[in-house]
Enzyme design. Sequence first.
Site, PDB file in Angstrom:
ATOM      1  N   GLU A 110       0.857  -1.190   0.000  1.00  0.00           N
ATOM      2  CA  GLU A 110       0.000   0.000   0.000  1.00  0.00           C
ATOM      3  C   GLU A 110       0.883   1.227   0.000  1.00  0.00           C
ATOM      4  O   GLU A 110       2.103   1.135   0.147  1.00  0.00           O
ATOM      5  CB  GLU A 110      -0.969  -0.023   1.193  1.00  0.00           C
ATOM      6  CG  GLU A 110      -2.074  -1.057   1.013  1.00  0.00           C
ATOM      7  CD  GLU A 110      -3.018  -1.174   2.186  1.00  0.00           C
ATOM      8  OE1 GLU A 110      -2.953  -0.340   3.112  1.00  0.00           O
ATOM      9  OE2 GLU A 110      -3.826  -2.127   2.185  1.00  0.00           O
ATOM     10  N   HIS A 224      -9.050   9.773   2.844  1.00  0.00           N
ATOM     11  CA  HIS A 224      -8.702   8.662   1.950  1.00  0.00           C
ATOM     12  C   HIS A 224      -8.883   9.143   0.521  1.00  0.00           C
ATOM     13  O   HIS A 224      -9.912   9.740   0.190  1.00  0.00           O
ATOM     14  CB  HIS A 224      -9.582   7.452   2.228  1.00  0.00           C
ATOM     15  CG  HIS A 224      -9.017   6.188   1.656  1.00  0.00           C
ATOM     16  ND1 HIS A 224      -9.011   5.935   0.300  1.00  0.00           N
ATOM     17  CD2 HIS A 224      -8.402   5.125   2.232  1.00  0.00           C
ATOM     18  CE1 HIS A 224      -8.439   4.763   0.080  1.00  0.00           C
ATOM     19  NE2 HIS A 224      -8.056   4.250   1.241  1.00  0.00           N
ATOM     20  N   ARG A 268      -0.857   9.446   1.391  1.00  0.00           N
ATOM     21  CA  ARG A 268      -2.288   9.660   1.148  1.00  0.00           C
ATOM     22  C   ARG A 268      -2.677  11.114   0.988  1.00  0.00           C
ATOM     23  O   ARG A 268      -3.548  11.443   0.184  1.00  0.00           O
ATOM     24  CB  ARG A 268      -3.082   9.105   2.326  1.00  0.00           C
ATOM     25  CG  ARG A 268      -3.341   7.679   2.178  1.00  0.00           C
ATOM     26  CD  ARG A 268      -4.331   7.192   3.177  1.00  0.00           C
ATOM     27  NE  ARG A 268      -4.392   5.758   2.964  1.00  0.00           N
ATOM     28  CZ  ARG A 268      -4.951   4.905   3.777  1.00  0.00           C
ATOM     29  NH1 ARG A 268      -5.521   5.346   4.878  1.00  0.00           N
ATOM     30  NH2 ARG A 268      -4.958   3.632   3.513  1.00  0.00           N
ATOM     31  N   HIS A 328     -11.326  10.003   6.626  1.00  0.00           N
ATOM     32  CA  HIS A 328     -11.117   8.566   6.852  1.00  0.00           C
ATOM     33  C   HIS A 328     -10.595   8.268   8.252  1.00  0.00           C
ATOM     34  O   HIS A 328     -11.058   7.338   8.895  1.00  0.00           O
ATOM     35  CB  HIS A 328     -10.123   8.067   5.804  1.00  0.00           C
ATOM     36  CG  HIS A 328      -9.871   6.595   5.807  1.00  0.00           C
ATOM     37  ND1 HIS A 328     -10.876   5.674   5.682  1.00  0.00           N
ATOM     38  CD2 HIS A 328      -8.714   5.886   5.901  1.00  0.00           C
ATOM     39  CE1 HIS A 328     -10.358   4.453   5.699  1.00  0.00           C
ATOM     40  NE2 HIS A 328      -9.056   4.557   5.850  1.00  0.00           N
ATOM     41  N   ARG A 363      -1.069   9.182   8.820  1.00  0.00           N
ATOM     42  CA  ARG A 363      -0.926   7.756   9.146  1.00  0.00           C
ATOM     43  C   ARG A 363      -0.499   6.938   7.926  1.00  0.00           C
ATOM     44  O   ARG A 363      -1.039   7.108   6.832  1.00  0.00           O
ATOM     45  CB  ARG A 363      -2.259   7.217   9.658  1.00  0.00           C
ATOM     46  CG  ARG A 363      -2.263   5.743   9.991  1.00  0.00           C
ATOM     47  CD  ARG A 363      -3.631   5.337  10.485  1.00  0.00           C
ATOM     48  NE  ARG A 363      -4.621   5.554   9.463  1.00  0.00           N
ATOM     49  CZ  ARG A 363      -5.061   4.607   8.624  1.00  0.00           C
ATOM     50  NH1 ARG A 363      -4.586   3.374   8.704  1.00  0.00           N
ATOM     51  NH2 ARG A 363      -5.974   4.877   7.732  1.00  0.00           N
TER      52      ARG A 363
HETATM   53  C1  SIN Z   1      -7.613   0.978   2.590  1.00  0.00           C
HETATM   54  O1  SIN Z   1      -7.931  -0.183   2.411  1.00  0.00           O
HETATM   55  O2  SIN Z   1      -7.268   1.735   1.700  1.00  0.00           O
HETATM   56  C2  SIN Z   1      -7.672   1.533   3.979  1.00  0.00           C
HETATM   57  C3  SIN Z   1      -6.536   1.030   4.747  1.00  0.00           C
HETATM   58  C4  SIN Z   1      -6.222   1.958   5.847  1.00  0.00           C
HETATM   59  O3  SIN Z   1      -6.878   2.992   5.981  1.00  0.00           O
HETATM   60  O4  SIN Z   1      -5.259   1.693   6.560  1.00  0.00           O
END
Ligand code: SIN
Length: 511
Positions: A110, A224, A268, A328, A363
């Site tokens: 990610e 998000h 993000r 988010h 975060r």
């Molecule tokens: C996501 O699946 O994008 C959210 C994961 C997160 O907020 O840590």
Amino acid sequence: MNVVVVGSGIAGLTAALHAHELGHAVTLVTKSALGGGCTPLAQGGVAGGYGPGDGPAAHAADTISAGAGLCDPAAVDALVADGAARIAELRARGVAFDRAPGGALARGREAAHTHARILHAGGDATGAAISAALCAAVQRTPMSVRERTMLLDLIVEAGRIRGITVLRDGGAVEIRADAVILATGGAGQLYAHTTNPIETTGDGIAAALRVGAAIADLEFVQFHPTTLPGVPVFLLSEAVRGEGAVLRDSDGRRFVFDSHPDGELAPRDVVARAIAGQAARQGTPVHLDATGLGADALARRFPTIDRVTRDRGFDWSREPLPVTPAAHYLMGGVVTDRHGRTTIPGLYAAGEIARTGVHGANRLASNSLLEGAVFGARAAAALDEPWPTAAVDITPCPSPTDGTTAADADVAPEPLPPFDRAALQRLLWDEVGLRRNGSGLQRALRIVRGWAVGLPPAVDVRTYEDRNLLLVADATLRAALARPASVGAHHRDDPAPGAPTMAHPSILETA
Ligand code: SIN
């Protein structure tokens, strides 16, 4: 010891289970049903599944880098040091993390992670799997679980926590306790667009504010980047981009590279602002293009997203999806030390409500489930420790939000029409959202204070929630006013002259 745990997401459930296993008499209080809140909605996984060449040190470095220099390194060390034990515990309690074809645990990537280290369960149903396993474990214990019971206030006597008052069956009830662990989550319902469920109204933060617990970093709200617009918005996990989906503007161009060399996998806040900026410039939403991943892979790896997007009329294997950012995650909250201890003896906090110092200004993806498990367990373990006689060891915060600051001292309430929750959510979305400026923040604070003055007495869940939202909104606006420089998720369009630019060092973002 009589312990009350408030909240039944991963942090509350972990704290309750550990406290029970340590021999305490636990009462678990939760506003909706057991296992409500954000945890069961979490698609993204649990960071900490280290492969070759990876480990806690690299994970800590990525966490600190995403946090834009404002993390507490000792808190981050605690997170990564305890992570393996908490992941093992989740597995022992029945969470079946996904496996790769050879049988090893599958590791996803990610944004802002230098390694593929995210564990998932059920593809994109990680939180639901964790919630189900932990709720089942709680139900196997004799602990008292009080559902549909809303936290109203903390009882503090002679400087020490003595319990809580709750709203239950329409009336206020006291629950006395020797210790209280707050795990009520964040305050996503402050915003017009949020991935958080309806019950996420900042109740624990508001209760902590009312008794004078230290609160910090409320200006750091993570948006998000990719949600499907609609009511409610629907999260399109960052893991989709981690698997190779890309963001395109109306010309089909991958525009995020204009803002950051990591493109779709940049931090993000950068991706979210790039999306909002591009959508504003082109006058239509930008799109998430996952068509290159193939229908079978999408359905197998992301079964929840596949089902919901099809229910909403999209075939994402053939057409890019429109996306918009949404509130988010709250990085700030009730200040704690590395053992969940707040500034009020006997009061602990864990999970999203807590400002542990792990997240700094932004975060790192998939650190929140891990943080809930790690610090829920640490708070329970600390119940048996004597409360420190010295002040709780708290990392100094550049802009504490627990008091009135020079920036807001002259903001007086202004007369307004009656309060309306949707109007509050729109106001905060506009003025303390992805981009902020001083005059917008001041205007919003005046309106919020006007509403607070005119609010009728709370009588039910909805009106108590409104009271809490207004209090947390006021504190959030003050926090944003008090930080003149842009850093991480807090982006000021009007940085004060000479204010240091504390942005992530690799940001190439244009203003
Ligand atoms: C996501 O699946 O994008 C959210 C994961 C997160 O907020 O840590």
